[in-house]
Motif scaffolding. Structure first.
Motif, PDB file in Angstrom:
ATOM      1  N   THR A 414      -7.110  -1.610 -12.972  1.00 36.89           N
ATOM      2  CA  THR A 414      -6.082  -2.612 -13.279  1.00 36.89           C
ATOM      3  C   THR A 414      -6.444  -3.968 -12.698  1.00 36.89           C
ATOM      4  O   THR A 414      -6.138  -5.010 -13.293  1.00 36.89           O
ATOM      5  CB  THR A 414      -4.707  -2.167 -12.734  1.00 36.89           C
ATOM      6  N   PHE A 415      -7.092  -3.974 -11.541  1.00 42.71           N
ATOM      7  CA  PHE A 415      -7.519  -5.242 -10.941  1.00 42.71           C
ATOM      8  C   PHE A 415      -8.604  -5.893 -11.791  1.00 42.71           C
ATOM      9  O   PHE A 415      -8.613  -7.119 -11.992  1.00 42.71           O
ATOM     10  CB  PHE A 415      -8.021  -5.003  -9.512  1.00 42.71           C
ATOM     11  N   ASP A 416      -9.528  -5.051 -12.304  1.00 39.95           N
ATOM     12  CA  ASP A 416     -10.583  -5.602 -13.173  1.00 39.95           C
ATOM     13  C   ASP A 416      -9.983  -6.199 -14.435  1.00 39.95           C
ATOM     14  O   ASP A 416     -10.382  -7.288 -14.893  1.00 39.95           O
ATOM     15  CB  ASP A 416     -11.577  -4.500 -13.546  1.00 39.95           C
ATOM     16  N   LEU A 417      -9.003  -5.513 -15.044  1.00 36.58           N
ATOM     17  CA  LEU A 417      -8.381  -6.003 -16.275  1.00 36.58           C
ATOM     18  C   LEU A 417      -7.597  -7.286 -16.035  1.00 36.58           C
ATOM     19  O   LEU A 417      -7.518  -8.153 -16.912  1.00 36.58           O
ATOM     20  CB  LEU A 417      -7.461  -4.914 -16.851  1.00 36.58           C
ATOM     21  N   LEU A 418      -7.016  -7.413 -14.828  1.00 36.54           N
ATOM     22  CA  LEU A 418      -6.318  -8.658 -14.500  1.00 36.54           C
ATOM     23  C   LEU A 418      -7.307  -9.811 -14.389  1.00 36.54           C
ATOM     24  O   LEU A 418      -7.059 -10.913 -14.905  1.00 36.54           O
ATOM     25  CB  LEU A 418      -5.549  -8.476 -13.179  1.00 36.54           C
ATOM     26  N   GLU A 419      -8.451  -9.548 -13.713  1.00 41.48           N
ATOM     27  CA  GLU A 419      -9.455 -10.592 -13.556  1.00 41.48           C
ATOM     28  C   GLU A 419     -10.077 -10.992 -14.904  1.00 41.48           C
ATOM     29  O   GLU A 419     -10.437 -12.149 -15.117  1.00 41.48           O
ATOM     30  CB  GLU A 419     -10.551 -10.118 -12.602  1.00 41.48           C
ATOM     31  N   GLN A 420     -10.206 -10.026 -15.828  1.00 37.72           N
ATOM     32  CA  GLN A 420     -10.804 -10.308 -17.129  1.00 37.72           C
ATOM     33  C   GLN A 420      -9.818 -10.955 -18.094  1.00 37.72           C
ATOM     34  O   GLN A 420     -10.197 -11.369 -19.195  1.00 37.72           O
ATOM     35  CB  GLN A 420     -11.339  -9.004 -17.739  1.00 37.72           C
ATOM     36  N   GLY A 421      -8.549 -11.040 -17.718  1.00 37.86           N
ATOM     37  CA  GLY A 421      -7.538 -11.667 -18.574  1.00 37.86           C
ATOM     38  C   GLY A 421      -6.922 -10.732 -19.571  1.00 37.86           C
ATOM     39  O   GLY A 421      -6.095 -11.155 -20.403  1.00 37.86           O
ATOM     40  N   VAL A 422      -7.287  -9.441 -19.559  1.00 34.31           N
ATOM     41  CA  VAL A 422      -6.688  -8.468 -20.467  1.00 34.31           C
ATOM     42  C   VAL A 422      -5.228  -8.249 -20.111  1.00 34.31           C
ATOM     43  O   VAL A 422      -4.366  -8.127 -20.982  1.00 34.31           O
ATOM     44  CB  VAL A 422      -7.474  -7.143 -20.441  1.00 34.31           C
ATOM     45  N   TYR A 423      -4.940  -8.149 -18.812  1.00 30.77           N
ATOM     46  CA  TYR A 423      -3.571  -8.024 -18.319  1.00 30.77           C
ATOM     47  C   TYR A 423      -3.085  -9.376 -17.827  1.00 30.77           C
ATOM     48  O   TYR A 423      -3.842 -10.107 -17.167  1.00 30.77           O
ATOM     49  CB  TYR A 423      -3.499  -7.039 -17.144  1.00 30.77           C
ATOM     50  N   ASN A 424      -1.823  -9.710 -18.194  1.00 28.80           N
ATOM     51  CA  ASN A 424      -1.202 -10.842 -17.496  1.00 28.80           C
ATOM     52  C   ASN A 424      -0.595 -10.313 -16.200  1.00 28.80           C
ATOM     53  O   ASN A 424      -0.600  -9.100 -15.943  1.00 28.80           O
ATOM     54  CB  ASN A 424      -0.161 -11.533 -18.372  1.00 28.80           C
ATOM     55  N   LEU A 425      -0.064 -11.199 -15.365  1.00 27.23           N
ATOM     56  CA  LEU A 425       0.427 -10.803 -14.037  1.00 27.23           C
ATOM     57  C   LEU A 425       1.549  -9.787 -14.136  1.00 27.23           C
ATOM     58  O   LEU A 425       1.595  -8.816 -13.370  1.00 27.23           O
ATOM     59  CB  LEU A 425       0.882 -12.039 -13.263  1.00 27.23           C
ATOM     60  N   GLU A 426       2.475  -9.959 -15.114  1.00 26.56           N
ATOM     61  CA  GLU A 426       3.617  -9.057 -15.241  1.00 26.56           C
ATOM     62  C   GLU A 426       3.157  -7.657 -15.644  1.00 26.56           C
ATOM     63  O   GLU A 426       3.596  -6.643 -15.079  1.00 26.56           O
ATOM     64  CB  GLU A 426       4.603  -9.615 -16.273  1.00 26.56           C
ATOM     65  N   THR A 427       2.231  -7.589 -16.625  1.00 23.60           N
ATOM     66  CA  THR A 427       1.708  -6.287 -17.064  1.00 23.60           C
ATOM     67  C   THR A 427       0.963  -5.597 -15.927  1.00 23.60           C
ATOM     68  O   THR A 427       1.089  -4.380 -15.704  1.00 23.60           O
ATOM     69  CB  THR A 427       0.767  -6.475 -18.259  1.00 23.60           C
ATOM     70  N   PHE A 428       0.180  -6.386 -15.172  1.00 21.66           N
ATOM     71  CA  PHE A 428      -0.560  -5.836 -14.033  1.00 21.66           C
ATOM     72  C   PHE A 428       0.379  -5.227 -12.990  1.00 21.66           C
ATOM     73  O   PHE A 428       0.161  -4.113 -12.510  1.00 21.66           O
ATOM     74  CB  PHE A 428      -1.409  -6.939 -13.403  1.00 21.66           C
ATOM     75  N   GLN A 429       1.456  -5.963 -12.655  1.00 24.12           N
ATOM     76  CA  GLN A 429       2.385  -5.484 -11.622  1.00 24.12           C
ATOM     77  C   GLN A 429       3.108  -4.217 -12.074  1.00 24.12           C
ATOM     78  O   GLN A 429       3.318  -3.292 -11.285  1.00 24.12           O
ATOM     79  CB  GLN A 429       3.373  -6.589 -11.275  1.00 24.12           C
ATOM     80  N   ASN A 430       3.509  -4.160 -13.350  1.00 25.58           N
ATOM     81  CA  ASN A 430       4.187  -2.965 -13.856  1.00 25.58           C
ATOM     82  C   ASN A 430       3.249  -1.752 -13.841  1.00 25.58           C
ATOM     83  O   ASN A 430       3.630  -0.653 -13.452  1.00 25.58           O
ATOM     84  CB  ASN A 430       4.695  -3.214 -15.281  1.00 25.58           C
ATOM     85  N   ARG A 431       2.013  -1.998 -14.340  1.00 27.70           N
ATOM     86  CA  ARG A 431       1.041  -0.904 -14.372  1.00 27.70           C
ATOM     87  C   ARG A 431       0.690  -0.423 -12.972  1.00 27.70           C
ATOM     88  O   ARG A 431       0.595   0.785 -12.711  1.00 27.70           O
ATOM     89  CB  ARG A 431      -0.230  -1.379 -15.102  1.00 27.70           C
ATOM     90  N   ARG A 432       0.534  -1.369 -12.080  1.00 26.92           N
ATOM     91  CA  ARG A 432       0.194  -1.016 -10.698  1.00 26.92           C
ATOM     92  C   ARG A 432       1.323  -0.235 -10.043  1.00 26.92           C
ATOM     93  O   ARG A 432       1.095   0.734  -9.322  1.00 26.92           O
ATOM     94  CB  ARG A 432      -0.097  -2.281  -9.901  1.00 26.92           C
ATOM     95  N   SER A 433       2.576  -0.647 -10.290  1.00 28.71           N
ATOM     96  CA  SER A 433       3.722   0.047  -9.706  1.00 28.71           C
ATOM     97  C   SER A 433       3.786   1.489 -10.188  1.00 28.71           C
ATOM     98  O   SER A 433       4.049   2.419  -9.414  1.00 28.71           O
ATOM     99  CB  SER A 433       5.012  -0.697 -10.069  1.00 28.71           C
ATOM    100  N   THR A 434       3.523   1.700 -11.496  1.00 33.22           N
ATOM    101  CA  THR A 434       3.549   3.058 -12.053  1.00 33.22           C
ATOM    102  C   THR A 434       2.469   3.936 -11.427  1.00 33.22           C
ATOM    103  O   THR A 434       2.720   5.086 -11.038  1.00 33.22           O
ATOM    104  CB  THR A 434       3.346   2.996 -13.578  1.00 33.22           C
ATOM    105  N   LEU A 435       1.258   3.385 -11.315  1.00 35.92           N
ATOM    106  CA  LEU A 435       0.153   4.156 -10.750  1.00 35.92           C
ATOM    107  C   LEU A 435       0.353   4.419  -9.257  1.00 35.92           C
ATOM    108  O   LEU A 435      -0.013   5.489  -8.753  1.00 35.92           O
ATOM    109  CB  LEU A 435      -1.164   3.418 -10.989  1.00 35.92           C
ATOM    110  N   ASP A 436       0.925   3.445  -8.529  1.00 39.09           N
ATOM    111  CA  ASP A 436       1.214   3.656  -7.094  1.00 39.09           C
ATOM    112  C   ASP A 436       2.194   4.798  -6.896  1.00 39.09           C
ATOM    113  O   ASP A 436       2.040   5.633  -5.999  1.00 39.09           O
ATOM    114  CB  ASP A 436       1.768   2.372  -6.469  1.00 39.09           C
ATOM    115  N   SER A 437       3.238   4.844  -7.750  1.00 41.71           N
ATOM    116  CA  SER A 437       4.228   5.924  -7.645  1.00 41.71           C
ATOM    117  C   SER A 437       3.581   7.270  -7.953  1.00 41.71           C
ATOM    118  O   SER A 437       3.832   8.282  -7.281  1.00 41.71           O
ATOM    119  CB  SER A 437       5.388   5.663  -8.610  1.00 41.71           C
ATOM    120  N   GLN A 438       2.742   7.279  -9.005  1.00 42.70           N
ATOM    121  CA  GLN A 438       2.054   8.515  -9.376  1.00 42.70           C
ATOM    122  C   GLN A 438       1.130   8.979  -8.264  1.00 42.70           C
ATOM    123  O   GLN A 438       1.060  10.179  -7.945  1.00 42.70           O
ATOM    124  CB  GLN A 438       1.259   8.271 -10.663  1.00 42.70           C
ATOM    125  N   LYS A 439       0.423   8.045  -7.639  1.00 46.81           N
ATOM    126  CA  LYS A 439      -0.482   8.364  -6.534  1.00 46.81           C
ATOM    127  C   LYS A 439       0.293   8.940  -5.351  1.00 46.81           C
ATOM    128  O   LYS A 439      -0.123   9.931  -4.727  1.00 46.81           O
ATOM    129  CB  LYS A 439      -1.231   7.110  -6.113  1.00 46.81           C
TER     130      LYS A 439
END
Length: 527
Positions: A414-439
């Protein structure tokens, strides 16, 4: 690679500090830091040595430095002087020289940089180490001569003053003397009075006091010791043996003796009653006659029946007082009791002692009752059933670990996709929150299953080993005469024992076990 800075305070530094020249290590650190900036060196770590040991074995930071130098971790070491590295014997000097030479690590001082690969620098470095050792020996001899002269002239040269005195600088002189502390001096006089004259009783007789009775009396009266801890019998004995209280001081009463044991130098400090004594430049607290009388009384006391240093208590380290939690200790037999007892080490505790042999017998009898008890708690289960359960749990652990690793990889992506511009900040934060909970859920599940797996393994091990160990102990215990072996056998199956006795035995019933033992087995708590 970066550079290491090594700072060590010497005896000369302490003398300079006493003259108001500032804190040594801080001053040296500033100078070496300025040197590193000037030379463009990167400082990776700073090691500070506050001990002024003669040998490397007494300097833990120096030991760490040598290990890292030999591993080639540092390009060089910054130090104020070569002498700061080693002033020990030729063995220590050789160790230091070889470490820097074979790792090709430079030594940088404000005066000179030593390159171990340069033959002339190597010789100069070794010469400096040799001269520093000679200088150390010369300084040490001069200091010792001065200390002996000051001692024989009556000046007090020990580090701290004994209880009853305070160390003070004598006006107009360099030496120190002792000054009586009135409140503490009263306690010293009281100790010698109890030991030499005893205490008047209601029936007109005088009760004799030993070190243990004096200790108990001082603690009952809440007399503060210098450390604010309860008085001990050993501290009372030390006071009674100290000639300082009658105006004398001792030289090398506990001289350091070195022995080679197992290839290592072991230091000991045995007491020497025949050491040199001189009259000190301070006032005594008790008279010389009173002090000599105390020595005669002490010399006339009978020695313990068994003076062996071998273990004599088979319950050592196992039995604790149920009232105050202190470890119960063995008290040898005396003129009144013909047998050893187990008592609480806390002199203020009201837990009553019992014969050691009686407690030992009750412990073994209690272990006999464990066998049917634990056989009932652990019903028969086939080995196949246990293996099946563990196999299922191991498979679950493996699957969860695989999912956890996949989640971590997704989280990193998700960090790579944010740096590459595939994810905007909002999409990155939502995706990261979901994966953190799953982890977090997977880690919690993994922890729970591993705990269950370990619990079952512990149960199986206890089932396999615990009961046979008790059966072997009961069968062989009384056949074993070695106390240390008995203690080891008990420690193998017992974690600890709580002991409680609230009423004394009636006359003629000394062998009645009117105490309570709560024995905790050395097995998993969750059976």
């Amino acid at each position: 690679m970066s550079y290491l800075m090594y700072l060590r305070k010497s005896r000369a530094d302490k003398e300079a500090e006493s003259r108001g020249e500032g804190e040594t290590l801080a001053r040296h650190e500033m100078l070496l830091t300025e040197l590193s900036v000037k030379m463009g060196l990167e400082i990776g770590a700073i090691y500070k040595e506050l001990v002024s040991g003669e040998t490397i074995s007494a300097r833990p930071k120096m030991q760490q430095l040598l290990v890292e130098v030999m591993q080639g971790m540092w390009e060089g070491v910054l130090v104020m002087e070569v002498e700061r590295l080693a002033r020990g014997d030729t063995k220590d000097q050789g160790t230091v020289a070889e470490a820097f030479k074979f790792s090709n690590t430079r030594i940088i001082t404000p005066m000179k940089t030593y390159d171990p690969s340069d033959e002339f620098d190597e010789e100069y470095f070794e010469f400096n180490l040799f001269m520093s050792r000679r200088e150390y020996k010369t300084i040490n001899r001069r200091i010792q001569r001065g200390r002996i002269a000051a001692f024989r002239d009556g000046w007090y040269i020990a580090g701290t003053a004994p209880y009853g005195y305070e160390k003070v600088k004598h006006k107009g002189d360099k030496g120190y003397t002792l000054q009586i502390v009135p409140e503490e001096a009263k306690i010293i006089k009281y100790i010698f009075e109890l030991y030499t004259a005893g205490e008047l009783q209601e029936d007109g007789s005088y009760a004799q006091f030993g070190s243990y009775q004096i200790r108990d009396r001082l603690n009952e009266l809440s007399v503060p010791s210098r450390s604010e801890k309860p008085w001990s019998a050993s501290s009372i004995v030390d006071i009674l043996n100290n000639p300082t209280y009658c105006g004398y001081q001792r030289w090398q009463w506990r001289k350091v003796q070195k022995q080679m044991v197992g290839g290592k130098i072991i230091e000991s400090r045995p007491k020497d009653a025949d050491c040199e004594k001189v009259r000190g430049r301070f006032d005594p607290i008790v008279s010389e006659d009173t002090f000599n009388l105390a020595q005669k009384i002490k010399a006339g006391k009978p020695l313990p029946i068994n003076t062996s240093t071998a273990l004599q208590n088979p319950l050592t380290g196992l039995v604790y007082c149920a009232k105050c939690g202190n470890l119960m200790t063995r008290q040898p037999s005396n003129t009144r009791l013909r047998y050893a007892v187990l008592r609480c080490a806390n002199s203020k505790c009201s837990n009553i002692s019992s014969p050691l042999s009686l407690i030992e017998e009750q412990v073994i009898e209690s272990l006999k009752e464990w066998i049917p008890e634990y056989n009932v708690e652990w019903p028969e289960q086939t080995e196949h059933e246990g293996e099946t359960t563990l196999t299922v749990l191991e498979n679950s652990i493996s699957n969860i670990k695989e999912k956890l690793n996949q989640t971590k990889k997704q989280l990193n992506k998700t960090f790579d996709l944010l740096e590459q511009g595939v994810y905007n900040l909002e999409t990155f934060q939502n995706r990261r929150s979901t994966l953190d909970s799953q982890k977090a859920e997977l880690e919690e599940e993994l922890k729970r299953i591993e705990t269950e797996r370990n619990r079952i393994i512990s149960i199986e091990q206890a089932r396999r080993d615990f009961i046979p160990a008790i059966e072997h102990l009961i069968e062989a215990y009384w056949e074993v005469e070695d106390i240390m072996t008995r203690n080891s056998m008990l420690r193998n199956v017992i974690d600890h024992i709580d002991y409680l006795k609230t009423e004394r035995n009636k006359k003629g019933a000394g062998n009645t076990a009117n105490f309570t033992l709560n024995i905790f087995p050395r097995i998993p708590e969750n059976r």
